[in-house]
Motif scaffolding. Structure first.
Motif, PDB file in Angstrom:
ATOM      1  N   LEU A 107       0.823  -1.206   0.000  1.00 55.92           N
ATOM      2  CA  LEU A 107       0.000   0.000   0.000  1.00 55.92           C
ATOM      3  C   LEU A 107       0.862   1.262   0.000  1.00 55.92           C
ATOM      4  O   LEU A 107       0.584   2.227  -0.742  1.00 55.92           O
ATOM      5  N   LEU A 108       1.917   1.270   0.809  1.00 58.44           N
ATOM      6  CA  LEU A 108       2.803   2.442   0.848  1.00 58.44           C
ATOM      7  C   LEU A 108       3.549   2.632  -0.467  1.00 58.44           C
ATOM      8  O   LEU A 108       3.767   3.768  -0.906  1.00 58.44           O
ATOM      9  N   VAL A 109       3.947   1.540  -1.098  1.00 53.66           N
ATOM     10  CA  VAL A 109       4.593   1.644  -2.406  1.00 53.66           C
ATOM     11  C   VAL A 109       3.637   2.255  -3.428  1.00 53.66           C
ATOM     12  O   VAL A 109       4.010   3.129  -4.226  1.00 53.66           O
ATOM     13  N   TYR A 110       2.400   1.808  -3.392  1.00 56.23           N
ATOM     14  CA  TYR A 110       1.402   2.332  -4.327  1.00 56.23           C
ATOM     15  C   TYR A 110       1.187   3.831  -4.119  1.00 56.23           C
ATOM     16  O   TYR A 110       1.124   4.606  -5.084  1.00 56.23           O
ATOM     17  N   LEU A 111       1.093   4.250  -2.843  1.00 56.37           N
ATOM     18  CA  LEU A 111       0.798   5.653  -2.559  1.00 56.37           C
ATOM     19  C   LEU A 111       2.021   6.551  -2.727  1.00 56.37           C
ATOM     20  O   LEU A 111       1.967   7.576  -3.425  1.00 56.37           O
ATOM     21  N   LEU A 112       3.134   6.193  -2.070  1.00 62.45           N
ATOM     22  CA  LEU A 112       4.296   7.071  -1.993  1.00 62.45           C
ATOM     23  C   LEU A 112       5.219   6.969  -3.202  1.00 62.45           C
ATOM     24  O   LEU A 112       5.952   7.921  -3.492  1.00 62.45           O
ATOM     25  N   SER A 113       5.182   5.839  -3.891  1.00 57.75           N
ATOM     26  CA  SER A 113       6.073   5.654  -5.030  1.00 57.75           C
ATOM     27  C   SER A 113       5.344   5.758  -6.368  1.00 57.75           C
ATOM     28  O   SER A 113       5.688   6.600  -7.204  1.00 57.75           O
ATOM     29  N   LEU A 114       4.328   4.923  -6.569  1.00 61.93           N
ATOM     30  CA  LEU A 114       3.659   4.887  -7.870  1.00 61.93           C
ATOM     31  C   LEU A 114       2.766   6.107  -8.096  1.00 61.93           C
ATOM     32  O   LEU A 114       2.751   6.676  -9.198  1.00 61.93           O
ATOM     33  N   GLN A 115       2.013   6.508  -7.077  1.00 59.79           N
ATOM     34  CA  GLN A 115       1.086   7.624  -7.242  1.00 59.79           C
ATOM     35  C   GLN A 115       1.762   8.983  -7.077  1.00 59.79           C
ATOM     36  O   GLN A 115       1.611   9.875  -7.916  1.00 59.79           O
ATOM     37  N   LEU A 116       2.507   9.170  -5.982  1.00 61.81           N
ATOM     38  CA  LEU A 116       3.104  10.468  -5.693  1.00 61.81           C
ATOM     39  C   LEU A 116       4.531  10.611  -6.219  1.00 61.81           C
ATOM     40  O   LEU A 116       4.992  11.739  -6.431  1.00 61.81           O
ATOM     41  N   GLY A 117       5.225   9.492  -6.397  1.00 60.85           N
ATOM     42  CA  GLY A 117       6.581   9.540  -6.920  1.00 60.85           C
ATOM     43  C   GLY A 117       7.599  10.139  -5.967  1.00 60.85           C
ATOM     44  O   GLY A 117       8.646  10.634  -6.394  1.00 60.85           O
ATOM     45  N   TRP A 118       7.313  10.095  -4.673  1.00 63.76           N
ATOM     46  CA  TRP A 118       8.226  10.691  -3.698  1.00 63.76           C
ATOM     47  C   TRP A 118       9.416   9.794  -3.375  1.00 63.76           C
ATOM     48  O   TRP A 118      10.516  10.294  -3.119  1.00 63.76           O
ATOM     49  N   LEU A 119       9.190   8.480  -3.351  1.00 64.84           N
ATOM     50  CA  LEU A 119      10.209   7.548  -2.883  1.00 64.84           C
ATOM     51  C   LEU A 119      10.358   6.385  -3.851  1.00 64.84           C
ATOM     52  O   LEU A 119       9.396   6.037  -4.553  1.00 64.84           O
ATOM     53  N   PRO A 120      11.538   5.768  -3.904  1.00 58.75           N
ATOM     54  CA  PRO A 120      11.715   4.588  -4.762  1.00 58.75           C
ATOM     55  C   PRO A 120      10.949   3.396  -4.216  1.00 58.75           C
ATOM     56  O   PRO A 120      10.817   3.232  -3.001  1.00 58.75           O
ATOM     57  N   ALA A 121      10.446   2.564  -5.111  1.00 58.52           N
ATOM     58  CA  ALA A 121       9.649   1.405  -4.701  1.00 58.52           C
ATOM     59  C   ALA A 121      10.527   0.290  -4.145  1.00 58.52           C
ATOM     60  O   ALA A 121      10.181  -0.337  -3.140  1.00 58.52           O
ATOM     61  N   THR A 122      11.634   0.013  -4.787  1.00 62.36           N
ATOM     62  CA  THR A 122      12.533  -1.058  -4.354  1.00 62.36           C
ATOM     63  C   THR A 122      13.974  -0.606  -4.544  1.00 62.36           C
ATOM     64  O   THR A 122      14.246   0.473  -5.076  1.00 62.36           O
ATOM     65  N   GLY A 123      14.904  -1.485  -4.129  1.00 64.55           N
ATOM     66  CA  GLY A 123      16.323  -1.213  -4.327  1.00 64.55           C
ATOM     67  C   GLY A 123      16.979  -0.632  -3.087  1.00 64.55           C
ATOM     68  O   GLY A 123      16.307  -0.230  -2.125  1.00 64.55           O
ATOM     69  N   TYR A 124      18.298  -0.592  -3.127  1.00 63.63           N
ATOM     70  CA  TYR A 124      19.075  -0.107  -1.993  1.00 63.63           C
ATOM     71  C   TYR A 124      20.275   0.675  -2.500  1.00 63.63           C
ATOM     72  O   TYR A 124      20.922   0.295  -3.479  1.00 63.63           O
ATOM     73  N   VAL A 125      20.564   1.788  -1.830  1.00 66.74           N
ATOM     74  CA  VAL A 125      21.705   2.637  -2.148  1.00 66.74           C
ATOM     75  C   VAL A 125      22.631   2.682  -0.943  1.00 66.74           C
ATOM     76  O   VAL A 125      22.171   2.894   0.190  1.00 66.74           O
ATOM     77  N   GLN A 126      23.920   2.473  -1.174  1.00 67.95           N
ATOM     78  CA  GLN A 126      24.888   2.526  -0.088  1.00 67.95           C
ATOM     79  C   GLN A 126      24.986   3.937   0.488  1.00 67.95           C
ATOM     80  O   GLN A 126      24.925   4.929  -0.242  1.00 67.95           O
ATOM     81  N   PHE A 127      25.137   3.998   1.813  1.00 65.41           N
ATOM     82  CA  PHE A 127      25.244   5.301   2.478  1.00 65.41           C
ATOM     83  C   PHE A 127      26.459   6.066   1.981  1.00 65.41           C
ATOM     84  O   PHE A 127      26.404   7.295   1.810  1.00 65.41           O
ATOM     85  N   THR A 128      27.571   5.363   1.757  1.00 65.78           N
ATOM     86  CA  THR A 128      28.791   6.031   1.308  1.00 65.78           C
ATOM     87  C   THR A 128      28.658   6.576  -0.107  1.00 65.78           C
ATOM     88  O   THR A 128      29.375   7.509  -0.482  1.00 65.78           O
ATOM     89  N   ASP A 129      27.795   5.993  -0.909  1.00 65.48           N
ATOM     90  CA  ASP A 129      27.597   6.468  -2.283  1.00 65.48           C
ATOM     91  C   ASP A 129      26.675   7.684  -2.344  1.00 65.48           C
ATOM     92  O   ASP A 129      26.941   8.640  -3.078  1.00 65.48           O
ATOM     93  N   ASP A 130      25.598   7.655  -1.578  1.00 62.66           N
ATOM     94  CA  ASP A 130      24.611   8.726  -1.618  1.00 62.66           C
ATOM     95  C   ASP A 130      23.782   8.674  -0.332  1.00 62.66           C
ATOM     96  O   ASP A 130      22.836   7.892  -0.243  1.00 62.66           O
ATOM     97  N   PRO A 131      24.114   9.489   0.682  1.00 62.40           N
ATOM     98  CA  PRO A 131      23.360   9.446   1.940  1.00 62.40           C
ATOM     99  C   PRO A 131      21.869   9.713   1.765  1.00 62.40           C
ATOM    100  O   PRO A 131      21.040   9.079   2.415  1.00 62.40           O
ATOM    101  N   VAL A 132      21.525  10.649   0.895  1.00 65.46           N
ATOM    102  CA  VAL A 132      20.109  10.937   0.672  1.00 65.46           C
ATOM    103  C   VAL A 132      19.423   9.761   0.000  1.00 65.46           C
ATOM    104  O   VAL A 132      18.310   9.359   0.377  1.00 65.46           O
ATOM    105  N   GLY A 133      20.089   9.184  -1.008  1.00 65.30           N
ATOM    106  CA  GLY A 133      19.527   8.002  -1.666  1.00 65.30           C
ATOM    107  C   GLY A 133      19.411   6.829  -0.724  1.00 65.30           C
ATOM    108  O   GLY A 133      18.448   6.041  -0.808  1.00 65.30           O
TER     109      GLY A 133
END
Length: 313
Positions: free
Chosen positions: A149-175
């Protein structure tokens, strides 16, 4: 207090050792062998036996266990039977993912749950009944359903956050933060509901205590009674629930990590189980046991600091 800490440390060391022994024995009692797993189903019995001999699988069980303990003390957890990677390095790479999700979800659950639970106990009335009923609904929602449900609302509908995946802190703290936000919120829904109910019940009980009535009679300000005296009394069950909540979230990360494609310990545990990667599986069990033991130890010390009567138990 020192004697209490010493007793808890001794229990912690004994628990970790027992977990190592049980995991080692269960692995050796299971079907299959490292040679068969490493060489595959097409290997002949002779090649499998030779590989098991090279790996030391045919040695006496006591000798294997002593060698494993010696390597464990030196920090060597062995190598994966599937890809030959160092299990220790793999665990160190994956531990921050699982620990970050569990820690931030526990902290957020504590903040939201305590604010809602204490406010409901103090205000009562319709607001209190609303918090109680809402927390019951939140507890009944499966975590994977909340995540979808959160993926549908925050990612697919609003586009605020990525649905899946992981970003290393050292590469991009915000990501890194945005990649963990939806998983953390997913686990916070149920966790905050549990904490809210616990804080509500604890605060109601605290406000009925004799010393609270005495403080009221002495003219102590209401805010001081509620948020200094009563809240400290109510914090004992909340602290216990938060410690258990962290353990549950840390150990139950398999569903969330696979749902959001996060490279944590839960994903490694599932992969090691499905591929019968014995050394990796023992490593995951060992790390999980250490986390649980350390969390319980810290929880015992915090509770003992809040309630001196616990130290004599």
């Amino acid at each position: 207090m020192l004697a209490y800490v010493a007793r808890r440390l001794a229990m912690a060391v004994g628990t970790v050792f027992a977990a190592v022994v049980i995991s080692f024995l269960l692995v050796h009692a299971s079907d299959g062998s490292p040679g068969a797993i490493r060489l595959g189903v097409a290997a002949t019995p002779e090649k499998i036996a030779a590989e098991n001999h090279a790996l030391g699988w045919d040695r006496p069980l006591a000798v294997q266990f002593l060698d494993y303990l010696e390597n464990l003390v030196s920090g060597d957890l062995g190598t994966s039977l599937i890809d030959g990677r160092s299990i220790g390095n793999d665990l160190l790479d994956r531990l921050p993912v699982t620990a970050s999700i569990a820690l931030f979800a526990t902290l957020l659950s504590g903040i939201v749950g305590v604010v809602l639970g204490v406010t409901a106990a103090v205000r009562g009335g319709r607001f209190g009944r609303f918090i109680t009923s809402s927390s019951g609904v939140a507890l009944s929602l499966p975590s994977f359903w909340v995540g979808i449900l959160l993926v549908y609302l925050l990612s697919l509908q609003l586009g605020w956050l990525p649905a899946t995946g992981y970003v290393q802190f050292t590469d991009d703290p915000v990501g890194w933060f945005t990649s963990l936000t939806i998983p953390i919120l997913t686990l916070t829904v149920g966790g905050a509901a549990i904490v809210a109910r616990t804080a509500n019940a604890g605060m109601r009980e605290a406000l009925r205590q004799e010393h609270i009535r005495t403080l009221r009679a002495m003219g102590t300000p209401a805010w001081r009674i509620r948020y200094l005296h009563a809240l400290r009394f109510a914090s004992l069950p909340v602290v216990s629930v938060l410690g258990i909540q962290f353990i549950v979230l840390f150990g139950g990360s398999v569903i969330i990590e696979n749902l959001f494609a996060l490279p944590g310990l839960g994903q490694l545990a599932q992969a090691a189980t499905s591929s019968h990667d014995f050394p990796a599986l023992i490593g995951v069990v060992l790390v999980a046991t250490i986390v649980v033991v350390v969390t319980n130890l810290v929880l015992d010390l915090v509770v003992a600091a809040l309630d001196p009567k616990v130290r004599t138990a």
